[in-house]
Each structure stands twice: as C-alpha cells, then as structure tokens.
Motif scaffolding. Sequence first.
Motif, mmCIF file in Angstrom:
data_model
loop_
_atom_site.group_PDB
_atom_site.id
_atom_site.type_symbol
_atom_site.label_atom_id
_atom_site.label_comp_id
_atom_site.label_asym_id
_atom_site.label_seq_id
_atom_site.Cartn_x
_atom_site.Cartn_y
_atom_site.Cartn_z
ATOM 1 N N MET A 1 0.710 -1.216 -0.022
ATOM 2 C CA MET A 1 -0.091 -0.105 0.084
ATOM 3 C C MET A 1 0.688 1.242 -0.149
ATOM 4 S SD MET A 1 -3.592 -0.741 2.100
ATOM 5 C CE MET A 1 -3.820 0.829 2.299
ATOM 6 N N ASP A 2 2.165 1.209 -0.589
ATOM 7 C CA ASP A 2 2.819 2.232 -0.397
ATOM 8 C C ASP A 2 2.286 3.516 -1.516
ATOM 9 O OD1 ASP A 2 4.868 1.290 1.085
ATOM 10 O OD2 ASP A 2 5.867 0.373 -0.655
ATOM 11 N N PHE A 3 1.365 3.121 -2.319
ATOM 12 C CA PHE A 3 0.900 4.079 -3.262
ATOM 13 C C PHE A 3 -0.034 5.224 -2.400
ATOM 14 C CE2 PHE A 3 -2.789 1.466 -2.720
ATOM 15 C CZ PHE A 3 -3.944 2.254 -2.736
ATOM 16 N N ILE A 4 -0.465 4.945 -1.233
ATOM 17 C CA ILE A 4 -1.274 5.896 -0.530
ATOM 18 C C ILE A 4 -0.530 6.677 0.373
ATOM 19 C CG2 ILE A 4 -1.438 4.434 1.840
ATOM 20 C CD1 ILE A 4 -4.550 5.799 0.122
ATOM 21 N N ILE A 5 0.919 6.420 0.471
ATOM 22 C CA ILE A 5 1.621 7.300 1.194
ATOM 23 C C ILE A 5 1.584 8.796 1.065
ATOM 24 C CG2 ILE A 5 3.934 7.864 2.135
ATOM 25 C CD1 ILE A 5 4.403 4.806 2.052
ATOM 26 N N PRO A 6 1.614 9.044 -0.379
ATOM 27 C CA PRO A 6 1.667 10.616 -0.486
ATOM 28 C C PRO A 6 0.376 11.210 -0.195
ATOM 29 C CG PRO A 6 2.679 9.144 -2.619
ATOM 30 C CD PRO A 6 1.809 8.208 -1.603
ATOM 31 N N TYR A 7 -0.936 10.373 -0.056
ATOM 32 C CA TYR A 7 -2.122 10.909 0.237
ATOM 33 C C TYR A 7 -2.661 10.640 1.562
ATOM 34 C CZ TYR A 7 -1.975 10.409 -5.048
ATOM 35 O OH TYR A 7 -1.875 10.374 -6.340
ATOM 36 N N LYS A 8 -1.490 10.600 2.515
ATOM 37 C CA LYS A 8 -1.887 10.353 4.111
ATOM 38 C C LYS A 8 -2.633 11.587 4.520
ATOM 39 C CE LYS A 8 1.117 8.226 6.749
ATOM 40 N NZ LYS A 8 2.165 7.692 7.495
ATOM 41 N N VAL A 9 -2.341 12.676 4.149
ATOM 42 C CA VAL A 9 -3.000 13.925 4.537
ATOM 43 C C VAL A 9 -4.601 13.761 4.208
ATOM 44 C CG1 VAL A 9 -3.560 16.317 4.345
ATOM 45 C CG2 VAL A 9 -1.257 15.472 4.567
ATOM 46 N N THR A 10 -4.923 13.124 3.000
ATOM 47 C CA THR A 10 -6.102 13.101 2.479
ATOM 48 C C THR A 10 -7.067 11.939 3.391
ATOM 49 O OG1 THR A 10 -5.987 13.948 0.276
ATOM 50 C CG2 THR A 10 -7.763 12.516 0.509
ATOM 51 N N VAL A 11 -6.161 10.846 3.613
ATOM 52 C CA VAL A 11 -6.832 9.670 4.400
ATOM 53 C C VAL A 11 -6.863 10.237 5.802
ATOM 54 C CG1 VAL A 11 -6.126 7.679 5.448
ATOM 55 C CG2 VAL A 11 -5.858 8.050 3.010
ATOM 56 N N LEU A 12 -6.193 11.147 6.457
ATOM 57 C CA LEU A 12 -6.264 11.736 7.813
ATOM 58 C C LEU A 12 -7.628 12.530 7.689
ATOM 59 C CD1 LEU A 12 -5.512 12.239 10.786
ATOM 60 C CD2 LEU A 12 -3.878 14.090 9.735
ATOM 61 N N VAL A 13 -7.697 13.301 6.654
ATOM 62 C CA VAL A 13 -8.907 14.114 6.736
ATOM 63 C C VAL A 13 -10.304 13.175 6.670
ATOM 64 C CG1 VAL A 13 -10.211 15.807 5.034
ATOM 65 C CG2 VAL A 13 -7.672 16.203 5.450
ATOM 66 N N SER A 78 -6.406 7.506 -9.391
ATOM 67 C CA SER A 78 -6.193 8.318 -10.584
ATOM 68 C C SER A 78 -4.803 8.748 -10.489
ATOM 69 C CB SER A 78 -7.280 9.294 -10.846
ATOM 70 O OG SER A 78 -8.642 8.888 -10.949
ATOM 71 N N ALA A 79 -4.182 8.589 -9.441
ATOM 72 C CA ALA A 79 -2.840 8.967 -9.225
ATOM 73 C C ALA A 79 -2.656 10.340 -9.387
ATOM 74 C CB ALA A 79 -1.874 8.227 -10.171
ATOM 75 N N ALA A 80 -3.632 11.218 -8.995
ATOM 76 C CA ALA A 80 -3.758 12.593 -8.902
ATOM 77 C C ALA A 80 -2.568 13.185 -8.082
ATOM 78 C CB ALA A 80 -5.113 13.258 -8.110
ATOM 79 N N ASN A 81 -2.263 14.448 -8.378
ATOM 80 C CA ASN A 81 -1.386 15.361 -7.528
ATOM 81 C C ASN A 81 -1.515 15.313 -6.186
ATOM 82 O OD1 ASN A 81 0.210 17.559 -6.534
ATOM 83 N ND2 ASN A 81 0.693 18.171 -8.547
ATOM 84 N N PRO A 82 -0.676 14.564 -5.362
ATOM 85 C CA PRO A 82 -0.947 14.612 -3.949
ATOM 86 C C PRO A 82 -1.056 15.843 -3.142
ATOM 87 C CG PRO A 82 1.340 13.544 -4.250
ATOM 88 C CD PRO A 82 0.544 14.039 -5.820
ATOM 89 N N THR A 83 -0.193 16.905 -3.487
ATOM 90 C CA THR A 83 -0.040 18.205 -3.149
ATOM 91 C C THR A 83 -1.403 18.772 -3.218
ATOM 92 O OG1 THR A 83 2.175 18.389 -3.535
ATOM 93 C CG2 THR A 83 1.005 20.404 -2.952
ATOM 94 N N TRP A 84 -1.838 18.866 -4.473
ATOM 95 C CA TRP A 84 -3.267 19.525 -4.626
ATOM 96 C C TRP A 84 -4.461 18.764 -3.995
ATOM 97 C CZ3 TRP A 84 -4.553 24.059 -6.736
ATOM 98 C CH2 TRP A 84 -3.676 24.759 -7.297
ATOM 99 N N LEU A 85 -4.408 17.331 -4.129
ATOM 100 C CA LEU A 85 -5.345 16.664 -3.293
ATOM 101 C C LEU A 85 -5.271 16.824 -1.780
ATOM 102 C CD1 LEU A 85 -7.995 14.493 -3.346
ATOM 103 C CD2 LEU A 85 -6.020 12.694 -3.280
#
Length: 134
Positions: A1-13, A78-85
């Motif tokens: 599940m390494d793909f989720i690491i850049p999106y950790k803030v979104t998961v936290l939200v 969709s592998a969106a830009n993590p900073t923006w998401l």
Amino acid sequence: MDFIIPYKVTVLVLGLSGFLFWVQLALADVVSIKAKHTPGFSIEQNHSSFLFRSHRALINSNESAAILILFALFAIFSAANPTWLNGCSLMYLAGRIGHMLCYYLDLKLLRSIAFATSFVSLLGMFVTGLWGWL
C-alpha cells in the motif's frame, strides 16, 4: 500500500471528517434529549432554535460525506497530484469545521462562506482526480 503514502493527509482528513460528523451526531442527540424532543417527529424549522441548528449542521455534513469519499478515492486511484489533493482535502475539512461552528453560533454569512469553501474544495478534489487522467 505504498501508493497511499503521498495521500496520507487526505486519508487523515477522511478520518477527522468522520470524527467531526460523529461529534455533530452526539451533540444533536444530547440537544434533542435536553429539549425533550420526541424521536421521529419533525423539528420546528426555526434558526433561533439550537435544536434546529444542531440537526441542520449534521444533515448538511451528511449531504457531502459521500461526495468527499468518492472524490478522494477517485483522485487517489487516478494517481492525482498529492499536493493538490491533500490541500483540497484540508480546505474541505476547514470549511466543514467552520460551517459547523457558524451554524451553532447562528452566524449566517460566515456559515455560507464556510459552506462555499467546502463546496469548492470538493470540486477541486474532483478536478485534481480528473487531471490525473490527462
């Protein structure tokens, strides 16, 4: 599940939003009990009533919860830009917190601004996810 690491803030939200909605549910229930409101009966539509405002804040949050989850999943997969998401997700959470507090305090204009913030941030999450396809 390494793909989720850049999106950790979104998961936290997502988790913090769930907790925020739980707090709203608990408060609406406590207010209903204190007001001796009979469950299953309509609440008088009166913005001067905290009972009404606490229930409307919860209902409004529930209306956007599914959209938040769908757009977050869409953007992540969709592998969106993590900073923006992540930024749009944080903006959504800030808008929901602001909306809740402004509804409780009966600050109508600020409540509308907070709602618009969360509404626009949801659109930003969608566009960010869509951008991942281009």
